[in-house]
Write an enzyme that holds these catalytic residues in place. Structure first.
Site, PDB file in Angstrom:
ATOM      1  N   GLU A  15       8.051 -18.786   3.503  1.00  0.00           N
ATOM      2  CA  GLU A  15       8.913 -18.500   4.611  1.00  0.00           C
ATOM      3  C   GLU A  15      10.148 -19.519   4.886  1.00  0.00           C
ATOM      4  OE1 GLU A  15       6.037 -17.673   4.385  1.00  0.00           O
ATOM      5  OE2 GLU A  15       6.100 -15.553   4.279  1.00  0.00           O
ATOM      6  N   HIS A  22      -0.081  -9.401  13.119  1.00  0.00           N
ATOM      7  CA  HIS A  22       1.109  -8.589  12.497  1.00  0.00           C
ATOM      8  C   HIS A  22       1.692  -7.558  13.399  1.00  0.00           C
ATOM      9  CE1 HIS A  22      -0.537 -10.289   8.775  1.00  0.00           C
ATOM     10  NE2 HIS A  22       0.273  -9.582   7.952  1.00  0.00           N
TER      11      HIS A  22
HETATM   12  C1  LIG Z   1       2.845 -16.055   5.772  1.00  0.00           C
HETATM   13  C2  LIG Z   1       2.625 -14.429   5.265  1.00  0.00           C
HETATM   14  N1  LIG Z   1       3.746 -14.048   4.466  1.00  0.00           N
HETATM   15  C3  LIG Z   1       3.704 -12.941   4.073  1.00  0.00           C
HETATM   16  C4  LIG Z   1       2.637 -12.019   4.424  1.00  0.00           C
HETATM   17  C5  LIG Z   1       2.704 -10.602   3.475  1.00  0.00           C
HETATM   18  N2  LIG Z   1       1.745 -10.611   2.554  1.00  0.00           N
HETATM   19  C6  LIG Z   1       0.392 -10.128   2.675  1.00  0.00           C
HETATM   20  S1  LIG Z   1      -0.554 -10.478   1.424  1.00  0.00           S
HETATM   21  C7  LIG Z   1       0.826 -10.982   0.487  1.00  0.00           C
HETATM   22  C8  LIG Z   1       0.574 -11.315  -0.928  1.00  0.00           C
HETATM   23  C9  LIG Z   1      -0.493 -12.422  -1.068  1.00  0.00           C
HETATM   24  O1  LIG Z   1      -0.762 -12.522  -2.400  1.00  0.00           O
HETATM   25  P1  LIG Z   1      -2.055 -13.572  -2.785  1.00  0.00           P
HETATM   26  O2  LIG Z   1      -2.114 -14.723  -1.749  1.00  0.00           O
HETATM   27  O3  LIG Z   1      -1.968 -13.844  -4.327  1.00  0.00           O
HETATM   28  O4  LIG Z   1      -3.604 -12.388  -2.329  1.00  0.00           O
HETATM   29  P2  LIG Z   1      -3.784 -11.179  -3.128  1.00  0.00           P
HETATM   30  O5  LIG Z   1      -3.348 -10.039  -2.198  1.00  0.00           O
HETATM   31  O6  LIG Z   1      -3.310 -11.099  -4.306  1.00  0.00           O
HETATM   32  O7  LIG Z   1      -5.193 -11.119  -3.063  1.00  0.00           O
HETATM   33  C10 LIG Z   1       1.882 -11.220   1.078  1.00  0.00           C
HETATM   34  C11 LIG Z   1       3.280 -11.478   0.694  1.00  0.00           C
HETATM   35  C12 LIG Z   1       1.620 -12.622   4.820  1.00  0.00           C
HETATM   36  N3  LIG Z   1       0.787 -11.798   5.194  1.00  0.00           N
HETATM   37  N4  LIG Z   1       1.731 -13.895   5.490  1.00  0.00           N
END
Ligand SMILES: Cc1ncc(C[n+]2csc(CCOP(=O)(O)OP(=O)(O)O)c2C)c(N)n1
Ligand SMILES: Cc1ncc(C[n+]2csc(CCOP(=O)(O)OP(=O)(O)O)c2C)c(N)n1
Ligand SMILES: [Mg+2]
Ligand SMILES: [Mg+2]
Lengths: 327, 339, 327, 339
Positions: free
Chosen positions: A60, A129
């Site tokens: 971000e 959230h």
């Molecule tokens: C700081 C933040 N930015 C964006 C999000 C929205 N978001 C939730 S999960 C995610 C992807 C995370 O991917 P990863 O860390 O690879 O975990 P996975 O879902 O693949 O297990 C995003 C962008 C969030 N929850 N927190």
């Protein structure tokens, strides 16, 4: 007149910006092939290509910071922070950088940056959230904060925001994307920044809200109407600059005011509204200005608890009733 | 150590020009410390003493249309870029004639004319902005480079990681230049960064080109930067440069810096880039004592003029308080009195 | 009774915490050999060693986040964010984590964490280093926010904060470290969290402030006194929980109120105070509740401009005069 | 691929126990998707299908007093740690009987009894908390390890860098375990991380021990984690583990995941850790069809019971809304009605 969704309104404004101005590009998490967390940028990569639709890393601070830098170098970025909850991770760039560079540089650099983000509770996504920080941003000199609550406001306000040369927080609401409304007829329809909307007029009380709570206030007015209580309903639409004039004039007419806000009450932006109203309409007030706001808790996930924590039209109507009937 | 023959492209004028810029920065900082003691400069004052070879060596390799972004320890880069010593000194004093109209102060020097995109006081924040400027260059299909200065302390910040990662994955034309002076305020980098002694290698995590250089040798810095600029300009993507150097003074003028071991301080005193370069110019037979005396005298004079300019300059008009918050509208709540 | 500085008060409280409780450790930037950016922890490393005085990397998010984790695992960390301006970089840990974990976990984990930080303007350090965000933190359920303005308040409040089991923002003021005041006699002196201090009593007007502005309000009261205007001066001392009762009772007596705040006016915490006063003392008000706050700009570096931007005792006195004389 | 002989310490019961846990997680997730469709689970639902071997392989190497911190994709780790499937399902439904009393939801599972320090929904945030728990362990002179799960997407965040750096420089007993499933929501790691194909090497920037493992092989994961636990417990400092795996479903149940190439999806479907382990158990002659049928049946039964438990559990009392904000006092502004 055609009816469109809030989501379509946002999408159409982004497309218009991309079509009209080469300096505009979009940057944010999952806005590319994924189509955006709220499906606002579906098909954008196919249409505009990766150069203009920048699917960014999950970071971000640099999403906003890179937007600031690109804006300083002559572009007009529209960046997306997936939700306002994550904006806390970009707050240094928004508050310490975007909002201050123009002033600190003695006016040498403007930052024509639009930061789109999503506020609000009610989606059952829990405490981290479901927050509403737009009031915090509205307290920062150098920023402009808009909170459209209808499709046509999205359109009218976004066009005006594009004409600004300073950073804007364009705050959409998570529960509004699926809502419908009439699209403005005029293709150049604009809403002046800092002009509130009087949604409905009545003589008995002023109900004021912004973002989704403006709609809730309007529903409450409908309930009250059946009981013979006529309410002015004001949608601020812009928090900074604030149209206190419209608000104050309404209260001078109704003599009673109720502020409706989704965030927790203590330290919310409604306090500012109350302060300004009583500063400018003190002698017109027949009762204390009241506030209906979110429960003073982190948002619980559990559905019935979350429903209790968010201001409802009934709760607003009840508070208004109390104010008008003085009981 | 390079020999004169290694830098055939540099004339005596160029070389003495480097010497003069370094000397100017040093004397400018000495004067700013004096002005601080006299109360003409307030708040924080972070001087550049000992790191002059970096700003001078690096910035002189840039084109006029290239961009510079830096941190709050920014006087040296500003002067090397050609901001007027008068306007910089006036800014340090908060005068209307300052390069940021007195609004920014020592930590926030700006010049849009020179693409000097600012000194930034939030450690690490400017790396994100530099990435964004580079993004704009790439987007427009231009070939400028963005040179972004920061310290070893900034490497600890999350924003360092986010900016490095973005620049790498998007192949942005930005040079992240770390002035590695071994300390972040009072904290020794040895205690905050495992890789403190090969800091440039941290860029491997981003698959980024990386270099280490003697930051107290103006010609080495310049030599390396010429190569890097060419690569970055050619679209080879971002680079990470770590220049080893040392603060000859404390973190700010308020800091006695007694947390630093004497032998370390001693060692680096012997590495002072200005005497080193002066000696080099002498042994290489490029300059004489007369040359130096002449330059030193003109530098002293320039600094005196800058101080006088700053002191004699007017304060901003009270009404200026409300100017410049927004491009498009006046700020909120301006008291009637000041309308 | 001995006179000590605000700085000494903070230092002594940190020493007391370290001496009394093995679970307490300090963590922050430059708190070690450097002695702290404001010389509060001079000599601490020598006395307590590196285990308990953790000179951290320059990384605000993990400073707070590690404090949260350590607190969840049974320690009682006192972490330092060098100034509240940099707290924006830790805001995710403060607001999304520290403040919410207890609630989100159904009460399974408490976070006994004290976050010390420094607020305020007036040090000529420019726009990015002169902000006051304590009002934002005061709007977050789950946090406790205290803003001591005198050495004895530092002592009384810090001891009480140590007895809490939830995250605290202990907000010191950059211009107060050198100020002096009497040290409390009792070695176990405590000030209850959420109890305002009536600094001075008068019948004509209520002046309310917190942190350094409480002192400025008190000075203003002195000026007014010479003119025969008697002011109640209230130092909130704690923003969350808020002692609105003391404030409201004062206004019920004086019928006039002026809120003094250092941050910019729009969206400041004073709005909350105004809202609560008029909610609970509406019929007692003889005039609109007024606010004196910082100028609506990023803080300029230039000395005379900065002085104009910060509320002064004269400005407060002038506003109070206007309120009392109704002109 | 290990042979039975390579894991002499594992009895048939142990091995079938692993199979059962993996199967339980898979069926639990299937049921949670059904419950989501029926509206009994709201908001976001991020299932663990395809990554079961990680939670089961890693968590079974921990001691009871070790700590676990994870992200919002946390059902698998919770079940592997021994949180009751009833309490987890009830939490997903927001019921009072949930492991977080219905307050946390799917993304925020907690169990203080099991040192399950929580699922966290802000990507990257939990790494800082894990470092802090490890700091407490070190401070108290204890020998627990902290196991912190996160995804490849989290590696982009500044908080990843800050936490890795702190753990490294302070030698904290924490294992940063990256579930590298190639995507962060809709973003392919190939487009967000230069080092996506050797992600573990990013830890070199912190001088940290680092490992890559086949995250779809429960025994490989376990084998590696046993070694790492021993090192970390012995005070050798933090470690970074990258387990290569894949989400068999979309990011959340709302995501059709059509942004993923078919061949990639195909390939990984063939890598499903459950059939793989089942086949291994068969070829190694450890288990028979009867064994599997028995386990599968008991798993199905357990999941049905969990669903019934969740559905039949009461909602939290309205008054609960205001409970648990503070340890020491009621929260502000509780309406009189609810006092
Ligand atoms: C700081 C933040 N930015 C964006 C999000 C929205 N978001 C939730 S999960 C995610 C992807 C995370 O991917 P990863 O860390 O690879 O975990 P996975 O879902 O693949 O297990 C995003 C962008 C969030 N929850 N927190
Ligand atoms: C985010 C943030 N945290 C802390 C500070 C306080 N601070 C100012 S400079 C500094 C040290 C920076 O060291 P380094 O990056 O090495 O630069 P140097 O001063 O050595 O040139 C610190 C901690 C700050 N300005 N911003
Ligand atoms: Mg340094
Ligand atoms: Mg992933």
């Amino acid at each position: 007149m055609s009816v469109i969704t809030y989501r379509e309104a946002v999408s159409s404004m982004l497309r218009e910006a991309l079509d009209e101005d080469e300096r505009v590009f979009l940057m944010g998490e999952d806005i590319g092939p994924y189509g955006g967390a709220f499906a606002v940028t579906q098909g954008f990569t196919e249409k505009y290509g990766k150069k203009r639709i920048k699917d960014s890393p999950l970071a971000e601070s640099v999403i906003v910071g890179a937007g600031v830098g690109a804006a300083m170098a002559g572009l007009r970025p529209v960046v997306e922070l997936m939700t306002i909850n994550f904006s806390l991770l970009a707050m240094d760039q928004i508050v310490n950088h975007a909002a201050k560079i123009r002033y600190m540089s003695g006016g040498q650099f403007s930052i024509p940056l639009i930061i789109r983000t999503v506020t609000g509770a009610g989606a059952s996504v829990g405490a981290t959230h479901s927050q509403s920080f737009e009031g915090w941003y509205a307290s920062v000199p150098g920023l402009t904060v808009v909170t459209p609550a209808t499709p046509s406001d999205v359109i009218g306000l976004f066009r005006s925001c594009r004409e600004l040369n300073d950073p804007v927080m364009f705050v959409e609401h998570i529960l509004l994307y699926g809502t419908r409304g009439e699209a403005p007829a005029a293709s150049d329809y604009r809403i002046p920044i800092g002009k509130a909307d009087v949604r409905r007029t009545g003589k008995d009380i002023t109900l004021c809200g912004y973002s989704r709570m403006a709609n809730v206030a309007e529903q409450a007015a409908g309930i009250l109407d059946e009981e013979g209580i006529e309410a002015d309903v004001i949608d601020l639409r812009t928090l900074r600059p604030l149209d206190s004039e419209t608000l104050v004039n309404s209260v001078k007419k109704t003599h009673r005011a109720l502020m409706v806000e989704e965030t927790t009450r203590i330290g919310g932006f409604a306090g500012e509204l109350v302060a300004q109203i009583q500063e400018d309409a003190f002698d017109y007030l027949d009762a204390p200005i009241a506030r209906v706001a979110g429960a003073e808790v982190p948002m619980p996930y559990s559905y019935p608890l979350e429903q209790l924590a968010i201001p409802s039209a009934d709760a607003v109507a009840a508070a208004a009733r109390k104010l008008v009937n003085g009981s | 150590m390079l020999k004169a023959a290694d830098v055939p492209d540099l004339t005596k004028t160029d070389l003495l020009g480097f010497y003069r810029q370094m000397k100017l920065i040093r004397e400018f900082e000495r004067e700013s410390e004096r002005q601080y003691t006299r109360g003409n400069i307030k708040g924080f004052l972070h001087v550049y003493n000992g790191e002059e070879a970096i700003a001078v060596g690096a910035i002189n390799t840039l084109r006029e249309d290239d961009y510079i972004v830096t941190h709050y320890r920014d006087h040296g880069q500003a002067l090397a870029r050609g901001l007027g010593s008068n306007e910089v000194m006036a800014e340090l004093m908060g005068k209307a004639t300052g390069c940021s109209n007195g609004k920014g102060g020592s930590m926030h020097l700006f010049s849009s004319d020179l693409n000097f995109m600012g000194g930034y006081a939030i450690v690490g924040g400017q790396l994100c902005i530099a990435a964004g400027i580079a993004l704009a260059v790439q987007y427009k299909g231009d070939d400028q480079v963005v040179l972004c200065f920061f310290g070893d302390g900034a490497v600890n910040e999350g924003e360092f990681h986010e900016a490095m990662n973005l620049a790498a994955i998007w192949n942005l034309p930005v040079i992240f230049f770390c002035e590695h002076n071994l300390y972040g305020m009072g904290a020794s980098s040895k205690e905050t960064l495992v890789m403190w002694d090969s800091l440039h290698e941290m860029a491997a995590a981003y698959g980024m080109d990386r270099y280490e250089v003697d930051g107290n040798d103006v010609l080495e810095v310049r030599d390396l930067m010429q190569k890097i600029n060419a690569d970055v300009r050619a679209g080879k993507g971002p680079a990470f440069v770590v220049a080893r150097t040392y603060r000859l003074r404390g973190h700010s003028v308020a800091d006695p810096a007694d947390y630093r071991p004497d032998d370390e301080v001693q060692y680096w005193a012997g590495q002072d880039p200005i005497p080193r370069f002066r000696e080099w110019l002498t042994t290489e037979g490029i300059a004489t004592e007369e040359d130096f005396d002449e330059i030193d005298a003109s530098v002293d004079e320039q600094v005196v003029i800058a101080a006088e300019f700053g002191e004699s300059s007017p304060w901003p008009d009270p009404q200026d308080l409300y100017d410049g918050v927004y491009t498009d509208r006046p700020t909120e709540g301006i008291p009637a009195s000041s309308n």
